[in-house]
Design a protein around this motif. Structure first.
Motif, PDB file in Angstrom:
ATOM      1  N   TYR A 144      39.990  40.296 -32.716  1.00  0.00           N
ATOM      2  CA  TYR A 144      38.604  40.104 -32.274  1.00  0.00           C
ATOM      3  C   TYR A 144      38.553  39.248 -31.014  1.00  0.00           C
ATOM      4  CZ  TYR A 144      34.105  37.665 -32.035  1.00  0.00           C
ATOM      5  OH  TYR A 144      32.929  37.102 -31.597  1.00  0.00           O
ATOM      6  N   ASN A 145      37.654  39.611 -30.107  1.00  0.00           N
ATOM      7  CA  ASN A 145      37.392  38.727 -28.977  1.00  0.00           C
ATOM      8  C   ASN A 145      35.886  38.553 -28.797  1.00  0.00           C
ATOM      9  OD1 ASN A 145      36.289  39.912 -26.238  1.00  0.00           O
ATOM     10  ND2 ASN A 145      37.570  41.533 -27.090  1.00  0.00           N
ATOM     11  N   PRO A 146      35.445  37.335 -28.430  1.00  0.00           N
ATOM     12  CA  PRO A 146      34.020  37.073 -28.250  1.00  0.00           C
ATOM     13  C   PRO A 146      33.524  37.545 -26.893  1.00  0.00           C
ATOM     14  CG  PRO A 146      35.261  35.069 -27.882  1.00  0.00           C
ATOM     15  CD  PRO A 146      36.262  36.128 -28.287  1.00  0.00           C
ATOM     16  N   GLY A 147      33.439  38.838 -26.741  1.00  0.00           N
ATOM     17  CA  GLY A 147      32.933  39.420 -25.503  1.00  0.00           C
ATOM     18  C   GLY A 147      32.327  40.769 -25.835  1.00  0.00           C
ATOM     19  N   ALA A 148      30.999  40.840 -25.847  1.00  0.00           N
ATOM     20  CA  ALA A 148      30.320  42.074 -26.248  1.00  0.00           C
ATOM     21  C   ALA A 148      30.737  43.242 -25.357  1.00  0.00           C
ATOM     22  CB  ALA A 148      28.804  41.888 -26.191  1.00  0.00           C
ATOM     23  N   PHE A 149      30.797  44.435 -25.942  1.00  0.00           N
ATOM     24  CA  PHE A 149      31.178  45.642 -25.205  1.00  0.00           C
ATOM     25  C   PHE A 149      30.111  45.939 -24.159  1.00  0.00           C
ATOM     26  CE2 PHE A 149      32.727  50.037 -24.757  1.00  0.00           C
ATOM     27  CZ  PHE A 149      34.095  49.793 -24.807  1.00  0.00           C
ATOM     28  N   PRO A 150      30.503  46.519 -22.998  1.00  0.00           N
ATOM     29  CA  PRO A 150      29.519  46.803 -21.940  1.00  0.00           C
ATOM     30  C   PRO A 150      28.321  47.589 -22.458  1.00  0.00           C
ATOM     31  CG  PRO A 150      31.741  47.196 -21.137  1.00  0.00           C
ATOM     32  CD  PRO A 150      31.874  46.915 -22.604  1.00  0.00           C
ATOM     33  N   ALA A 151      27.153  47.174 -22.038  1.00  0.00           N
ATOM     34  CA  ALA A 151      25.920  47.828 -22.478  1.00  0.00           C
ATOM     35  C   ALA A 151      25.926  49.306 -22.109  1.00  0.00           C
ATOM     36  CB  ALA A 151      24.711  47.131 -21.847  1.00  0.00           C
ATOM     37  N   ASN A 152      25.409  50.121 -23.004  1.00  0.00           N
ATOM     38  CA  ASN A 152      25.263  51.568 -22.807  1.00  0.00           C
ATOM     39  C   ASN A 152      26.601  52.290 -22.660  1.00  0.00           C
ATOM     40  OD1 ASN A 152      22.391  51.265 -22.742  1.00  0.00           O
ATOM     41  ND2 ASN A 152      22.549  50.635 -20.594  1.00  0.00           N
ATOM     42  N   LYS A 153      27.687  51.637 -23.109  1.00  0.00           N
ATOM     43  CA  LYS A 153      29.002  52.273 -23.109  1.00  0.00           C
ATOM     44  C   LYS A 153      29.523  52.313 -24.539  1.00  0.00           C
ATOM     45  CE  LYS A 153      29.146  52.187 -18.530  1.00  0.00           C
ATOM     46  NZ  LYS A 153      29.066  53.403 -17.693  1.00  0.00           N
ATOM     47  N   THR A 154      30.448  53.222 -24.802  1.00  0.00           N
ATOM     48  CA  THR A 154      31.077  53.294 -26.115  1.00  0.00           C
ATOM     49  C   THR A 154      32.592  53.268 -25.950  1.00  0.00           C
ATOM     50  OG1 THR A 154      31.239  55.719 -26.149  1.00  0.00           O
ATOM     51  CG2 THR A 154      29.183  54.729 -26.965  1.00  0.00           C
ATOM     52  N   PRO A 155      33.324  52.746 -26.948  1.00  0.00           N
ATOM     53  CA  PRO A 155      34.779  52.779 -26.869  1.00  0.00           C
ATOM     54  C   PRO A 155      35.320  54.192 -26.709  1.00  0.00           C
ATOM     55  CG  PRO A 155      34.074  51.295 -28.619  1.00  0.00           C
ATOM     56  CD  PRO A 155      32.842  52.022 -28.141  1.00  0.00           C
ATOM     57  N   GLU A 156      34.666  55.154 -27.357  1.00  0.00           N
ATOM     58  CA  GLU A 156      35.143  56.537 -27.289  1.00  0.00           C
ATOM     59  C   GLU A 156      35.153  57.070 -25.854  1.00  0.00           C
ATOM     60  OE1 GLU A 156      34.239  55.333 -31.157  1.00  0.00           O
ATOM     61  OE2 GLU A 156      32.842  55.398 -29.439  1.00  0.00           O
ATOM     62  N   SER A 157      34.182  56.653 -25.061  1.00  0.00           N
ATOM     63  CA  SER A 157      34.130  57.145 -23.682  1.00  0.00           C
ATOM     64  C   SER A 157      35.307  56.619 -22.868  1.00  0.00           C
ATOM     65  CB  SER A 157      32.806  56.747 -23.026  1.00  0.00           C
ATOM     66  OG  SER A 157      32.688  55.335 -22.914  1.00  0.00           O
ATOM     67  N   TYR A 158      35.833  55.432 -23.237  1.00  0.00           N
ATOM     68  CA  TYR A 158      37.007  54.896 -22.548  1.00  0.00           C
ATOM     69  C   TYR A 158      38.288  55.535 -23.075  1.00  0.00           C
ATOM     70  CZ  TYR A 158      34.221  51.393 -20.154  1.00  0.00           C
ATOM     71  OH  TYR A 158      33.310  50.777 -19.333  1.00  0.00           O
ATOM     72  N   VAL A 159      38.292  55.909 -24.352  1.00  0.00           N
ATOM     73  CA  VAL A 159      39.474  56.564 -24.926  1.00  0.00           C
ATOM     74  C   VAL A 159      39.735  57.902 -24.249  1.00  0.00           C
ATOM     75  CG1 VAL A 159      40.410  57.645 -27.004  1.00  0.00           C
ATOM     76  CG2 VAL A 159      39.350  55.385 -27.153  1.00  0.00           C
ATOM     77  N   VAL A 160      38.669  58.651 -23.974  1.00  0.00           N
ATOM     78  CA  VAL A 160      38.865  59.955 -23.326  1.00  0.00           C
ATOM     79  C   VAL A 160      39.102  59.802 -21.834  1.00  0.00           C
ATOM     80  CG1 VAL A 160      37.500  61.164 -25.048  1.00  0.00           C
ATOM     81  CG2 VAL A 160      36.378  60.336 -22.983  1.00  0.00           C
ATOM     82  N   GLY A 161      38.905  58.586 -21.321  1.00  0.00           N
ATOM     83  CA  GLY A 161      39.338  58.286 -19.958  1.00  0.00           C
ATOM     84  C   GLY A 161      38.396  58.669 -18.852  1.00  0.00           C
ATOM     85  N   ASN A 162      37.086  58.742 -19.112  1.00  0.00           N
ATOM     86  CA  ASN A 162      36.169  59.165 -18.053  1.00  0.00           C
ATOM     87  C   ASN A 162      35.200  58.059 -17.634  1.00  0.00           C
ATOM     88  OD1 ASN A 162      34.519  59.023 -20.253  1.00  0.00           O
ATOM     89  ND2 ASN A 162      33.806  61.148 -20.170  1.00  0.00           N
ATOM     90  N   GLN A 163      35.587  56.792 -17.866  1.00  0.00           N
ATOM     91  CA  GLN A 163      34.713  55.683 -17.508  1.00  0.00           C
ATOM     92  C   GLN A 163      35.369  54.790 -16.456  1.00  0.00           C
ATOM     93  OE1 GLN A 163      31.665  54.998 -18.227  1.00  0.00           O
ATOM     94  NE2 GLN A 163      31.231  56.445 -19.873  1.00  0.00           N
ATOM     95  N   ARG A 164      34.565  54.293 -15.549  1.00  0.00           N
ATOM     96  CA  ARG A 164      35.051  53.321 -14.576  1.00  0.00           C
ATOM     97  C   ARG A 164      35.199  51.968 -15.266  1.00  0.00           C
ATOM     98  NH1 ARG A 164      34.343  54.469  -9.208  1.00  0.00           N
ATOM     99  NH2 ARG A 164      33.968  52.270  -8.734  1.00  0.00           N
ATOM    100  N   PRO A 165      36.155  51.132 -14.818  1.00  0.00           N
ATOM    101  CA  PRO A 165      36.341  49.824 -15.454  1.00  0.00           C
ATOM    102  C   PRO A 165      35.180  48.882 -15.176  1.00  0.00           C
ATOM    103  CG  PRO A 165      37.725  50.000 -13.504  1.00  0.00           C
ATOM    104  CD  PRO A 165      37.129  51.363 -13.732  1.00  0.00           C
ATOM    105  N   ILE A 166      34.815  48.100 -16.190  1.00  0.00           N
ATOM    106  CA  ILE A 166      33.847  47.023 -16.033  1.00  0.00           C
ATOM    107  C   ILE A 166      34.575  45.732 -16.384  1.00  0.00           C
ATOM    108  CG2 ILE A 166      31.697  46.018 -16.870  1.00  0.00           C
ATOM    109  CD1 ILE A 166      30.715  48.838 -17.446  1.00  0.00           C
ATOM    110  N   ARG A 167      34.810  44.890 -15.397  1.00  0.00           N
ATOM    111  CA  ARG A 167      35.646  43.708 -15.597  1.00  0.00           C
ATOM    112  C   ARG A 167      34.775  42.472 -15.775  1.00  0.00           C
ATOM    113  NH1 ARG A 167      37.613  46.546 -11.209  1.00  0.00           N
ATOM    114  NH2 ARG A 167      39.529  47.731 -11.608  1.00  0.00           N
ATOM    115  N   ARG A 168      34.795  41.927 -16.988  1.00  0.00           N
ATOM    116  CA  ARG A 168      34.039  40.703 -17.231  1.00  0.00           C
ATOM    117  C   ARG A 168      34.676  39.528 -16.508  1.00  0.00           C
ATOM    118  NH1 ARG A 168      33.219  41.043 -22.407  1.00  0.00           N
ATOM    119  NH2 ARG A 168      30.997  41.451 -22.215  1.00  0.00           N
ATOM    120  N   ASN A 169      36.011  39.517 -16.455  1.00  0.00           N
ATOM    121  CA  ASN A 169      36.746  38.420 -15.814  1.00  0.00           C
ATOM    122  C   ASN A 169      37.689  39.011 -14.762  1.00  0.00           C
ATOM    123  OD1 ASN A 169      35.753  36.367 -17.775  1.00  0.00           O
ATOM    124  ND2 ASN A 169      36.986  37.553 -19.210  1.00  0.00           N
TER     125      ASN A 169
END
Length: 458
Positions: free
Chosen positions: A300-325
């Protein structure tokens, strides 16, 4: 018996008193106001406005009410320390809180501290705070910390620098701490930015890792609980080793071979741990957590997932990176601990699919969880377990050595890299097997004993 009165001083811009938890709503206003002005403060229940301690009846329900009020009515979320503070015979509740994600709201209203008052924040101040919070130039990791180059963990720093140079992503020759951190844009003068401090300093509450092991599939009875603080580089290693030790392993036999296999692939675990630190919300005051259950392992990490995004969309590889840090992510990219193309979840899923390990990604409001489901394989006995762990560690050293030898190295350099002092051990455990398997080759194959002999990865 008449109890002597105790006075603990006047209220300030960072200290607030309430006579009892009957003033919970007003207390929430004070917490938000203090956070918006100073980012940290203290609040006492059981103390009059003038600082006179009157105490109050306290039980588990009292502390729970305070915790629930903060959790339900302070936004963004904070994670304060709530404890009983005793003055003589009188008990009070002390709430110590901090947070850097201004503006904070209590009951959906932003307030700001002025002397000992909690005033409703004006629109211009609120808008300015929102712009700063959303602007990476004002982000937590770019703020100057209280840590200097003298606070840098030398071992963690040098290990990072070696990995980054071996990965070919840092090509300058400098090893001086100040010069390197300046080139990595992690320092201002002699003081590290928060990103640099988090990565390389033992900076206490900013970096905490909590590990718990439970006896069943639920959070009921724990068999082990630990809390560590330190640099991200050190905490990553502690998290990985704890999971390696806690996992079940199985043995597969082939033709004259024996192979120990973990129930969860190590590559997936390392990726999940690195991502948990790289994407955490450092200013939240909450720890990274590793939780071991009978049927699963959660990271677990205390950093909410990007709004309006889902983990599945990153698994299939069609999302641009959103870097919190972005500073931390870039630094970890140089050492090849983290890639920068939003492929972490895909690599975790691919590794688990290949190993037949079920993995899920959960997105609670206050963080992100990678859940690895365990095979329930028959656990090795104590000796075999230790053997399996040593084998995994040796494989990691061999992979690192092969990466190191992409540039030809002599025996002494290779032994120094591995931390091995005895030539016989080095030859029997590493050099000869790698030569026999064709994984490394000699630069002077016709003269294997030449004093100028070097070895390189094939």
């Amino acid at each position: 018996m008449i109890l002597a009165l105790v006075n603990i001083g006047s209220e300030t811009e960072q200290i607030e008193y309430k006579k009892s938890i009957g003033e919970l709503k007003e207390a929430m206003f004070s917490i938000a106001a203090i956070l918006n002005k100073h980012q940290k403060g203290e609040l006492y229940f059981g103390v009059k406005n003038d600082g006179t301690v009157i105490g109050q009846e306290i039980n588990d329900e009292s502390l729970r009410k305070v915790s629930q009020a903060i959790g339900n009515h302070i936004k963004p979320a904070i994670y304060p320390e709530i404890k009983i503070q005793q003055f003589g015979e009188r008990k009070t509740i002390l709430v110590s809180f901090e947070g850097s994600r201004c503006p904070y709201l209590a009951y959906n209203i932003p307030r700001i501290r002025v002397a000992d008052e909690d005033l409703v924040m004006d629109q211009d101040t609120y808008d300015s705070m929102m712009r700063k919070r959303d602007n990476v130039d004002y982000s937590w990791e770019k703020r100057v910390s209280k840590y200097t180059i003298d606070d840098v963990n030398g071992h963690a720093f040098l290990e990072y620098l070696r990995k980054a140079k071996d990965a070919g992503r840092i090509d300058f020759e400098d090893t001086d701490v100040k010069i390197v951190l300046d080139k990595l844009e992690l320092i201002e003068g002699s003081y590290l930015l928060n990103a640099g401090a988090a990565l390389f300093c033992d900076c206490g509450i900013v970096n905490e890792l909590q590990i718990a092991k439970f006896a069943s599939d639920e959070r009921l009875t724990f068999t082990d609980i630990r809390r560590y603080s330190g640099s991200v580089m050190e905490l990553k290693k502690k998290a990985e080793q704890y999971i390696i030790d806690a996992m079940d392993w199985r043995v597969e036999f082939g033709n004259l071979t024996r192979k120990e296999i973990p129930e969860i692939p190590l590559d997936a675990i390392r990726e999940a741990i690195t991502n948990s630190f790289g994407h955490r919300m450092f200013g939240s005051g909450q720890s990274n957590e590793i939780t071991i259950f009978k049927n699963r392992i959660e990271i677990y990490n205390p950093g909410a997932f990007p709004a309006n995004k889902t983990p599945e969309s990153y698994v299939v590889g069609n999302q641009r990176p959103i870097r919190r840090n972005p500073l931390i992510a870039r630094t970890l990219y140089y050492s090849k601990d983290m890639e920068s193309f939003a492929t972490g979840l895909k690599r975790i899923k691919d590794a688990c699919d290949k190993a037949g390990c079920r993995v899920e990604f959960e997105t609670p409001d206050d963080g992100f969880i990678v859940v690895f489901y365990r095979h329930g394989t028959q656990k090795l006995n104590g000796t075999a377990q230790k053997t399996a762990q040593k084998t995994a560690q040796k494989e990691e050293k061999i992979n690192a050595l092969l990466e190191y030898c992409k540039e030809p190295r002599n025996r002494e350099e290779m032994m120094g890299f591995l931390g091995i002092k005895h030539r016989t051990t080095f030859r029997s455990d590493y050099l000869n097997p790698l030569l026999d398997e064709g994984k490394i080759a000699m630069t002077i194959p016709d003269k294997p004993r030449s004093k100028n002999q070097k070895f390189y990865s094939v």
